[in-house]
Design a protein around this motif. Structure first.
Motif, PDB file in Angstrom:
ATOM      1  N   ILE A   1      -6.642   2.740  -3.326  1.00  0.00           N
ATOM      2  CA  ILE A   1      -5.793   2.651  -4.353  1.00  0.00           C
ATOM      3  C   ILE A   1      -6.338   3.181  -5.815  1.00  0.00           C
ATOM      4  O   ILE A   1      -7.258   2.629  -6.195  1.00  0.00           O
ATOM      5  N   ALA A   2      -5.713   4.433  -6.570  1.00  0.00           N
ATOM      6  CA  ALA A   2      -6.164   4.899  -7.654  1.00  0.00           C
ATOM      7  C   ALA A   2      -5.267   4.740  -8.753  1.00  0.00           C
ATOM      8  O   ALA A   2      -4.032   4.683  -8.404  1.00  0.00           O
ATOM      9  N   GLU A   3      -5.590   5.009  -9.935  1.00  0.00           N
ATOM     10  CA  GLU A   3      -4.629   5.003 -11.071  1.00  0.00           C
ATOM     11  C   GLU A   3      -4.352   3.397 -11.508  1.00  0.00           C
ATOM     12  O   GLU A   3      -3.834   2.728 -10.732  1.00  0.00           O
TER      13      GLU A   3
ATOM     14  N   ALA B   1       2.442   1.855  -3.310  1.00  0.00           N
ATOM     15  CA  ALA B   1       1.400   2.123  -4.282  1.00  0.00           C
ATOM     16  C   ALA B   1       1.187   3.901  -4.156  1.00  0.00           C
ATOM     17  O   ALA B   1       1.081   4.607  -5.075  1.00  0.00           O
TER      18      ALA B   1
ATOM     19  N   LEU C   1       0.851  -1.219  -0.061  1.00  0.00           N
ATOM     20  CA  LEU C   1       0.080  -0.047  -0.131  1.00  0.00           C
ATOM     21  C   LEU C   1       0.678   1.391   0.119  1.00  0.00           C
ATOM     22  O   LEU C   1       0.359   2.280  -0.772  1.00  0.00           O
TER      23      LEU C   1
ATOM     24  N   ASP D   1       0.198   2.253 -22.643  1.00  0.00           N
ATOM     25  CA  ASP D   1      -0.756   3.184 -22.113  1.00  0.00           C
ATOM     26  C   ASP D   1      -0.557   4.619 -22.284  1.00  0.00           C
ATOM     27  O   ASP D   1      -1.625   5.197 -22.533  1.00  0.00           O
TER      28      ASP D   1
ATOM     29  N   PHE E   1      -2.612  19.751  -3.778  1.00  0.00           N
ATOM     30  CA  PHE E   1      -2.844  18.123  -3.430  1.00  0.00           C
ATOM     31  C   PHE E   1      -1.410  17.807  -2.749  1.00  0.00           C
ATOM     32  O   PHE E   1      -1.383  17.072  -2.122  1.00  0.00           O
TER      33      PHE E   1
ATOM     34  N   LYS F   1       3.696   9.322 -10.453  1.00  0.00           N
ATOM     35  CA  LYS F   1       3.049   9.437 -11.715  1.00  0.00           C
ATOM     36  C   LYS F   1       2.361  10.997 -11.795  1.00  0.00           C
ATOM     37  O   LYS F   1       2.299  11.731 -12.597  1.00  0.00           O
ATOM     38  N   PHE F   2       1.824  11.395 -10.260  1.00  0.00           N
ATOM     39  CA  PHE F   2       1.121  12.618 -10.454  1.00  0.00           C
ATOM     40  C   PHE F   2       1.949  13.804 -10.848  1.00  0.00           C
ATOM     41  O   PHE F   2       1.778  14.587 -11.562  1.00  0.00           O
TER      42      PHE F   2
ATOM     43  N   LEU G   1      -2.683   1.537 -13.390  1.00  0.00           N
ATOM     44  CA  LEU G   1      -1.597   0.563 -13.580  1.00  0.00           C
ATOM     45  C   LEU G   1      -0.665   0.548 -12.154  1.00  0.00           C
ATOM     46  O   LEU G   1      -0.163  -0.318 -11.924  1.00  0.00           O
ATOM     47  N   VAL G   2      -0.985   1.779 -11.320  1.00  0.00           N
ATOM     48  CA  VAL G   2      -0.459   1.508  -9.816  1.00  0.00           C
ATOM     49  C   VAL G   2      -1.527   0.526  -9.078  1.00  0.00           C
ATOM     50  O   VAL G   2      -0.838  -0.199  -8.314  1.00  0.00           O
TER      51      VAL G   2
ATOM     52  N   ARG H   1       4.224   5.266  -5.738  1.00  0.00           N
ATOM     53  CA  ARG H   1       4.176   5.228  -7.238  1.00  0.00           C
ATOM     54  C   ARG H   1       2.863   6.144  -7.853  1.00  0.00           C
ATOM     55  O   ARG H   1       2.920   7.037  -8.802  1.00  0.00           O
ATOM     56  N   PHE H   2       1.735   6.406  -7.015  1.00  0.00           N
ATOM     57  CA  PHE H   2       0.845   7.417  -7.423  1.00  0.00           C
ATOM     58  C   PHE H   2       1.320   8.659  -7.601  1.00  0.00           C
ATOM     59  O   PHE H   2       1.135   9.330  -8.471  1.00  0.00           O
TER      60      PHE H   2
ATOM     61  N   LYS I   1      -9.033   0.530   2.282  1.00  0.00           N
ATOM     62  CA  LYS I   1      -7.656   1.518   1.847  1.00  0.00           C
ATOM     63  C   LYS I   1      -7.858   1.439   0.165  1.00  0.00           C
ATOM     64  O   LYS I   1      -8.041   0.626  -0.262  1.00  0.00           O
TER      65      LYS I   1
ATOM     66  N   ASN J   1     -10.929   9.072  -4.274  1.00  0.00           N
ATOM     67  CA  ASN J   1      -9.906   9.484  -5.164  1.00  0.00           C
ATOM     68  C   ASN J   1      -9.973  10.960  -5.421  1.00  0.00           C
ATOM     69  O   ASN J   1     -10.638  11.606  -6.233  1.00  0.00           O
ATOM     70  N   PRO J   2      -9.689  11.852  -4.361  1.00  0.00           N
ATOM     71  CA  PRO J   2     -10.044  13.272  -4.393  1.00  0.00           C
ATOM     72  C   PRO J   2      -9.181  13.772  -5.298  1.00  0.00           C
ATOM     73  O   PRO J   2      -9.480  14.890  -5.792  1.00  0.00           O
ATOM     74  N   VAL J   3      -7.732  13.362  -5.691  1.00  0.00           N
ATOM     75  CA  VAL J   3      -6.979  14.011  -6.600  1.00  0.00           C
ATOM     76  C   VAL J   3      -7.451  14.033  -8.008  1.00  0.00           C
ATOM     77  O   VAL J   3      -7.416  14.912  -8.729  1.00  0.00           O
ATOM     78  N   HIS J   4      -7.887  12.924  -8.480  1.00  0.00           N
ATOM     79  CA  HIS J   4      -8.345  12.551  -9.826  1.00  0.00           C
ATOM     80  C   HIS J   4      -9.764  12.743  -9.860  1.00  0.00           C
ATOM     81  O   HIS J   4     -10.184  12.861 -11.191  1.00  0.00           O
ATOM     82  N   LYS J   5     -10.476  12.237  -8.996  1.00  0.00           N
ATOM     83  CA  LYS J   5     -11.976  12.149  -9.286  1.00  0.00           C
ATOM     84  C   LYS J   5     -12.357  11.058 -10.125  1.00  0.00           C
ATOM     85  O   LYS J   5     -13.096  11.375 -11.041  1.00  0.00           O
ATOM     86  N   LYS J   6     -11.572   9.930 -10.609  1.00  0.00           N
ATOM     87  CA  LYS J   6     -11.911   9.155 -11.831  1.00  0.00           C
ATOM     88  C   LYS J   6     -12.225   7.794 -10.905  1.00  0.00           C
ATOM     89  O   LYS J   6     -11.514   7.354  -9.983  1.00  0.00           O
TER      90      LYS J   6
END
Lengths: 220, 227
Positions: free
Chosen positions: B65-67, A92, A89, B103, A133, A99-100, B69-70, A95-96, B63, B49-54
């Motif tokens: 996890i977004a994105e 992750a 976790l 991607d 952010f 990427k951001f 590939l991540v 990595r998140f 817990k 997913n507050p950052v991307h909202k996707k």
């Protein structure tokens, strides 16, 4: 076994610098080859035929391209001073944010630097939102990696030496007092010898980015 | 310990389908939550997913996890059955390189070529075909990008195996053909015929109708623009 590590980069690329930092952090000996991007070497084109870009790491003759891919490879190959945590976790999360930076923050700030008029206003708004952010992510932490620097710190690392260059060249304040945690992080990060000893020379960066700026904003 | 796994997705998104495919490949039970991404994203999605909202968002024991590939790397590290990444660091790096290429380069180029207006089409199609050619070179005559079994690159390239064919059918364009890209075309059949993959694809007719409606909308817009 004799280890052969080469890094193709340029003197100024932030993508190459993050790899330099990772190699230095782990005490890995390597040969640095600084490329002239207007005259790419045959070796670079051979090692990175898909993108024809720097950085490229060549380990015992085998090339790896794309800085984030290189960083993960380095961490898996040389285990001392890990830049990624063990926990999936937490990994992750690193990595998140890496990427951001590459997909959102960096392009938005580059937009502030290169664009004009309404497009610049939009880039400024995007950058502010992205910075908020990042600021929030630093809550309660010294570094993005916690007590020690990790992948995300290396990837955000360009902020520590390039934002002041952008601000000087454009006359705009990009990271201001609205981002106290980020400013504190820049300070802490920049004080690490491995980091600051490898910053590209400030004066040379000013000249380079001044020239870029004039290209994007030709005098009318 | 009881495991709670949820996937927030959208029925026609290749990104959330990637996550579902990886979970199914590893035999992980999960709850699927369909999000109305165009009109009404749920408060939970915005919280997770507050950052991307996707979408997609994977929720594991609370817990998020977004994105995609991540998420895929997280799934690989958390559930060890049927690995989608090789052990060797160099081989892993090659897989990650091609995953990123599929991607970040292929997908946008193909999407652009599928929907570009007439005057931009030729250039967009050329770029898309360059991407396909490069990606095909990574196959090296193997059955899957992952070798004998589906791996991370195959999952990331899911768009090419299924969505692209339907976009081609809806727009009348041919980007990926057996003549131009024999290995890649063969891969789309191999990939598409895996039972686990079939279970993680949107309904064909519904997706085709979705793309046809988009084509009609685009044509209406062009007609109105030229009046």
């Amino acid at each position: 076994m004799a280890e052969e590590v080469k890094l193709f980069k340029t003197w100024s690329t932030p993508f190459g610098l993050r790899v330099v930092w990772a190699l230095k952090l782990k005490g890995i000996q390597y040969d640095a080859i600084d490329e002239d991007l207007s005259n790419k070497s045959a070796l670079l084109l051979q090692y990175n035929p898909v993108y024809k870009k720097v950085p490229v790491l060549v380990h015992n003759g085998k090339p790896i391209s794309e800085s984030l891919v290189i960083l993960e490879y380095i961490d898996e190959t040389w285990k001392q001073n890990p830049i990624l945590p063990q926990d999936p976790l937490e990994k992750a999360r690193e990595r998140f944010w890496a990427k951001f930076n590459d997909e959102k923050l960096l392009p938005s700030i580059w937009g502030v630097f290169t664009k004009e008029g309404k497009e610049r206003e939009e880039a400024i708004a995007d950058s502010l939102e992205n910075l908020k952010f990042v600021e929030e992510e630093l809550t309660g932490k010294k570094f993005f990696g916690g007590e020690k620097i990790g992948l995300a710190d290396l990837v955000f690392g360009w902020l520590a030496y390039l934002i002041c260059v952008f601000e000087e060249v454009t006359g705009l304040k990009i990271i201001d007092e609205r981002f106290p945690l980020l400013l504190a992080w820049i300070q802490e990060f920049s004080e690490l010898p491995i980091i600051k000893d490898n910053f590209p020379p400030h004066d040379k960066l000013i000249i380079k980015y001044q020239a870029f700026y004039e290209k994007y904003h030709p005098a009318k | 310990m009881s495991e709670e796994v949820k996937v927030f997705g959208f029925w026609c998104s290749p990104f959330s389908r990637r996550v579902e495919l990886a979970l199914k490949l590893k035999g992980v039970q999960y709850e699927y939550i369909e999000e109305d991404v165009f009109k009404n994203k749920s408060p939970l999605l915005l919280k997770y997913n507050p950052v991307h909202k996707k979408i997609p968002v994977l929720l594991h024991n609370g817990k998020p996890i977004a994105e995609s590939l991540v998420i895929l790397e997280y799934i690989e590290e958390t559930w060890k059955a049927n690995p989608i990444l090789p052990e060797d660091p160099y081989e892993k790096a090659m897989v990650r390189f091609w995953t990123k290429f599929a991607d970040e380069k292929c997908l946008p180029a193909l999407w652009k070529a599928g929907w570009s207006p007439e005057n931009e089409r030729e250039k967009a199609v050329d770029e898309a075909c360059e991407c396909l050619k490069t990606l095909e070179s990574a196959l090296k005559g193997k059955r899957f990008f992952g070798g004998e079994t589906v791996g991370l690159v195959d999952i990331a390239a899911n768009f090419i195996a299924f969505w692209l064919r339907l976009i081609q059918e809806a727009t009348g364009q041919e980007l990926l053909s057996a003549e131009k890209f024999p290995d890649l075309f063969k891969w789309t059949d191999e990939f598409g015929s895996c039972s686990v993959v079939k279970e993680s694809l949107p309904p064909r007719d519904k997706l085709l109708a979705f793309f046809k409606a988009r084509v009609a909308e685009a044509m209406d817009a062009q007609t109105n623009a030229s009046k």
